[in-house]
Design an enzyme around this catalytic site. Structure first.
Site, PDB file in Angstrom:
ATOM      1  N   LEU A   7       0.858  -1.182   0.000  1.00 39.72           N
ATOM      2  CA  LEU A   7       0.000   0.000   0.000  1.00 39.72           C
ATOM      3  C   LEU A   7       0.895   1.233   0.000  1.00 39.72           C
ATOM      4  CD1 LEU A   7      -2.645   1.608   0.470  1.00 39.72           C
ATOM      5  CD2 LEU A   7      -2.470   1.020   2.883  1.00 39.72           C
ATOM      6  N   SER A  65      -0.227  10.562  -6.504  1.00 37.41           N
ATOM      7  CA  SER A  65      -0.683  11.356  -7.645  1.00 37.41           C
ATOM      8  C   SER A  65       0.478  11.931  -8.441  1.00 37.41           C
ATOM      9  CB  SER A  65      -1.604  12.488  -7.183  1.00 37.41           C
ATOM     10  OG  SER A  65      -0.917  13.385  -6.336  1.00 37.41           O
ATOM     11  N   ILE A  80       7.400  11.169  -5.891  1.00 40.05           N
ATOM     12  CA  ILE A  80       7.971   9.959  -5.312  1.00 40.05           C
ATOM     13  C   ILE A  80       6.943   8.842  -5.216  1.00 40.05           C
ATOM     14  CG2 ILE A  80       9.000   8.974  -3.224  1.00 40.05           C
ATOM     15  CD1 ILE A  80      10.237  11.756  -2.694  1.00 40.05           C
ATOM     16  N   SER A 106      12.568  12.788   5.445  1.00 40.29           N
ATOM     17  CA  SER A 106      13.275  13.851   4.747  1.00 40.29           C
ATOM     18  C   SER A 106      14.564  14.132   5.493  1.00 40.29           C
ATOM     19  CB  SER A 106      12.415  15.122   4.717  1.00 40.29           C
ATOM     20  OG  SER A 106      13.160  16.249   4.283  1.00 40.29           O
ATOM     21  N   TYR A 129       7.100  22.123   8.968  1.00 41.17           N
ATOM     22  CA  TYR A 129       7.421  20.894   8.232  1.00 41.17           C
ATOM     23  C   TYR A 129       8.485  20.076   8.968  1.00 41.17           C
ATOM     24  CZ  TYR A 129       9.265  17.899   4.513  1.00 41.17           C
ATOM     25  OH  TYR A 129       9.701  16.826   3.781  1.00 41.17           O
TER      26      TYR A 129
END
Length: 280
Positions: free
Chosen positions: A8, A13, A16, A139, A152
């Site tokens: 999964l 869209s 990555i 990240s 973030y």
């Protein structure tokens, strides 16, 4: 029992997630590719056709826990189990304390952190049963804090801490946990974090000069960004390797950047480096 492994992947869209779904399917996985807006599936389906693979494309808003749990149950019912999850969905957000509000910070945490926890929690019983793999795209911003990315990076730091803590517990139950740390990647991710450069600068107030310098530097870094297929290849290796490490960077640049933090016990090297990014 199904002989084809099922994975999964969230956030497929573009970028990555799209590349990961395509490469995993090409490698023989049954891929359930999720995205928040089904209307944005065209690039994904076009890539699947070009690769000659079939994807099971499903809608999923990763911030809706009930929807996440229902989707996992449906995947298990369809395929008889779940062998791997790739937590890839995320959002960027450029700004600082005085230009963002608390709802901005909460949204960043919901998408980048709590959604990872929710999907990992829903999938874990099935991954235990399959002795599977939980892979999360974090990240280098989850290792090194970066100016104007407090929301973030704060969320990605939380992801790193959560999964580093989970790793030995999951391993004891037969589940491999891997964090993948890209640096700059040539996707729409960075552009979506800065939707209107002029408006962002106009609202920056006393931070305008520093923000302008940061944006200029970032644009130059992304001019030489890694292709998402390269990142997807690292993710695929994390899915398939017999004993992958917990933390893996996707390029030598990302490795050097993350390594700066891990060797910087008092923080002076990191903060000295990032402070220079703001000098015009």
């Amino acid at each position: 029992m199904a002989t084809t492994r099922t994975v999964l992947v969230t956030g497929t869209s573009s970028g990555i997630g799209l590349s990961t779904a395509a490469l995993a399917a090409r490698a023989g996985w049954q891929v359930v590719a999720t995205l928040r807006e089904p209307a944005r599936a065209q690039a994904l389906t076009t890539r699947a056709e070009a690769e000659g693979v079939v994807l099971d494309v499903r809608a999923l808003d990763v911030t809706r826990t009930a929807e996440v749990e229902a989707l996992v149950d449906s995947v298990v019912e369809t395929y008889g189990g779940l062998d791997a999850v790739v937590n890839n969905a995320g959002m960027g957000l450029v700004g600082t304390l005085e230009t963002l509000d608390l709802d901005d910070y909460r949204r960043a945490m919901e998408v980048n952190y709590f959604a990872v926890v929710a999907l990992s929690r829903a999938a874990m019983p099935h991954l235990r049963a399959s002795r599977g793999r939980l892979v999360t795209v974090a990240s280098v911003g989850g290792v090194v804090g970066q100016p104007f990315n407090e929301a973030y990076c704060g969320a990605k730091f939380a992801v790193e801490g959560f999964l580093e803590s989970l790793h030995p517990v999951a391993a004891a139950a037969g589940v491999g946990v891997v964090v993948v740390e890209p640096g700059a990647v040539a996707t729409s991710f960075a552009a979506s974090a800065v939707r209107d450069r002029d408006a962002l600068l106009a609202a920056a107030g006393p931070y305008e000069g520093a923000l302008r310098a940061y944006l200029t530097r970032t644009e130059s870094v992304f001019a030489d960004a890694q292709h998402p297929d390269e990142v997807a290849a690292v993710i695929l290796d994390a899915l398939q390797a017999e004993a992958p490490p917990f933390r893996v960077q996707t390029s030598p640049v990302a490795t050097a950047f993350a390594g700066m933090k891990l060797a910087d016990l008092d923080g002076s090297r990191v903060t000295g480096t990032t402070r220079r990014w703001l000098d015009g």
